[in-house]
Design a protein around this motif. Sequence first.
Motif, short mmCIF file in Angstrom:
data_model
loop_
_atom_site.label_atom_id
_atom_site.label_comp_id
_atom_site.label_asym_id
_atom_site.label_seq_id
_atom_site.Cartn_x
_atom_site.Cartn_y
_atom_site.Cartn_z
N ASP A 214 0.80 -1.23 0.00
CA ASP A 214 0.00 0.00 0.00
C ASP A 214 0.84 1.28 0.00
O ASP A 214 0.64 2.16 0.82
N HIS B 26 0.72 3.41 -2.39
CA HIS B 26 -0.20 4.43 -2.91
C HIS B 26 0.57 5.64 -3.45
O HIS B 26 0.24 6.79 -3.10
N ASP C 73 -1.21 -2.29 -4.27
CA ASP C 73 -1.45 -0.85 -4.18
C ASP C 73 -0.12 -0.11 -4.21
O ASP C 73 0.23 0.66 -3.32
N HIS D 117 -6.12 -0.89 -6.26
CA HIS D 117 -5.94 0.43 -6.86
C HIS D 117 -5.10 0.39 -8.13
O HIS D 117 -5.02 1.37 -8.85
N HIS E 136 -3.51 -9.48 -1.78
CA HIS E 136 -4.07 -8.16 -1.49
C HIS E 136 -5.57 -8.32 -1.37
O HIS E 136 -6.32 -8.15 -2.34
N HIS F 130 -3.67 -4.31 1.57
CA HIS F 130 -5.05 -3.84 1.41
C HIS F 130 -5.54 -3.09 2.64
O HIS F 130 -6.18 -2.07 2.52
N HIS G 18 -4.78 -0.85 5.90
CA HIS G 18 -3.69 0.11 6.10
C HIS G 18 -3.10 0.15 7.51
O HIS G 18 -2.11 0.83 7.75
MN LIG Z 1 -4.48 0.22 -0.19
#
Ligand SMILES: [Mn+2]
Length: 374
Positions: A8, A10, A48, A84, A173, A210, A212
């Motif tokens: 993650d 991101h 992600d 994502h 994930h 997935h 956080h």
């Molecule tokens: Mn995420």
Amino acid sequence: MKLIHLSDLHIGKKLREMSLAEDQRHILGQILRIVSQEDPDCVIIAGDIYDRSAPPAEAVAMFDDFLTSLAELGKPVMLISGNHDSPERIAFGGRIMEKRGVYFSPVYSGKIAPVTLSDEYGEVDFWLLPFVRPATVRPFFEDSQINTYNDAVSAAVGALELDSSRRNVIAAHQFVTGAYCCDSEEISVGGTENVDAGIFEKFDYAALGHIHNPQNIGGDPRIRYCGTPLKYSFSEAKRDKSVTVAELGEKGSLTVREVPLEPLHEVRELRGSFEEIWQEPYSEDFLHIVLTDEEETPDALGKLRVRFPALLHLEYDNRRTRAIGAVSEGAQTGEKLPSELFAEFYELRNGQELTEEQQGFIEELIKEIWEEEE
Ligand SMILES: [Mn+2]
């Protein structure tokens, strides 16, 4: 077998419209230093990678720098796509990069070949499962009923040719039931995405992404979310972020620890009167401020931004806002007519009831709006 578990990232994400590019570059640099100090056998990024399926050019360039630096440390890197990410874009060039020890999950095709690494205790098989939905998996299992996320992940994991006498690590994930969420995951409403932790029980380590918040599922360190490297919502203000280091000894032996990450800017919540907040030291942290004054300060946001340039969210908690909160609770349950809700709101704001004329005007207006919508 020592592995560094990340997820993650991101990359490209904004916090309430504020760019996090500088903060992300800072944290990726810190992760690189941790990787070189820890000297693991591999690095796993459990989905992600980007915040969007078509990431902005700046995000792609930032990830390219990070991945190149990781590869230069000479450690195998394994990556899967998250919800994502675009699975196709993440898989791009994967077969070429394998030769440099960078393994991307290919687009899901019903079969997954493991990546095998070895240490003094023998070989470890790594299974890279990209984020899957029921519709991703269904075409490959025509004999089975695949309706839920649980069906989908069970089928995909069930199809892996595991040798349970060997050590097995999966990167996945998905939302495992019982995981403690925060505000930044964007999980679909209704909780239909969740899968049973039991699916991952046959693995010596499940490197999950997935969710956080860093956590072990059901207290079992073999099924673990490492969490995001940065706080991506104010709900995470009190939970520090880290990198997970998992070490597998001989079959059945596992130790997990966290190496703390230090962000460039903290994400914090401050609460108090305008005067109290004004006395706080100057700060460039990402702030959510809750003012408790009954008397509201005109342009409080503009004034406070002089001392707190990254003040991202300002709200009042006083008699007025609590009263509005009570009105919106009624609105959620749908117990009151829109005109009644408006009348209550008007009274709270203005300390007097609607006149008959105003009441008539509001009812007329609401009717007009409702009819226009239909
Ligand atoms: Mn995420």
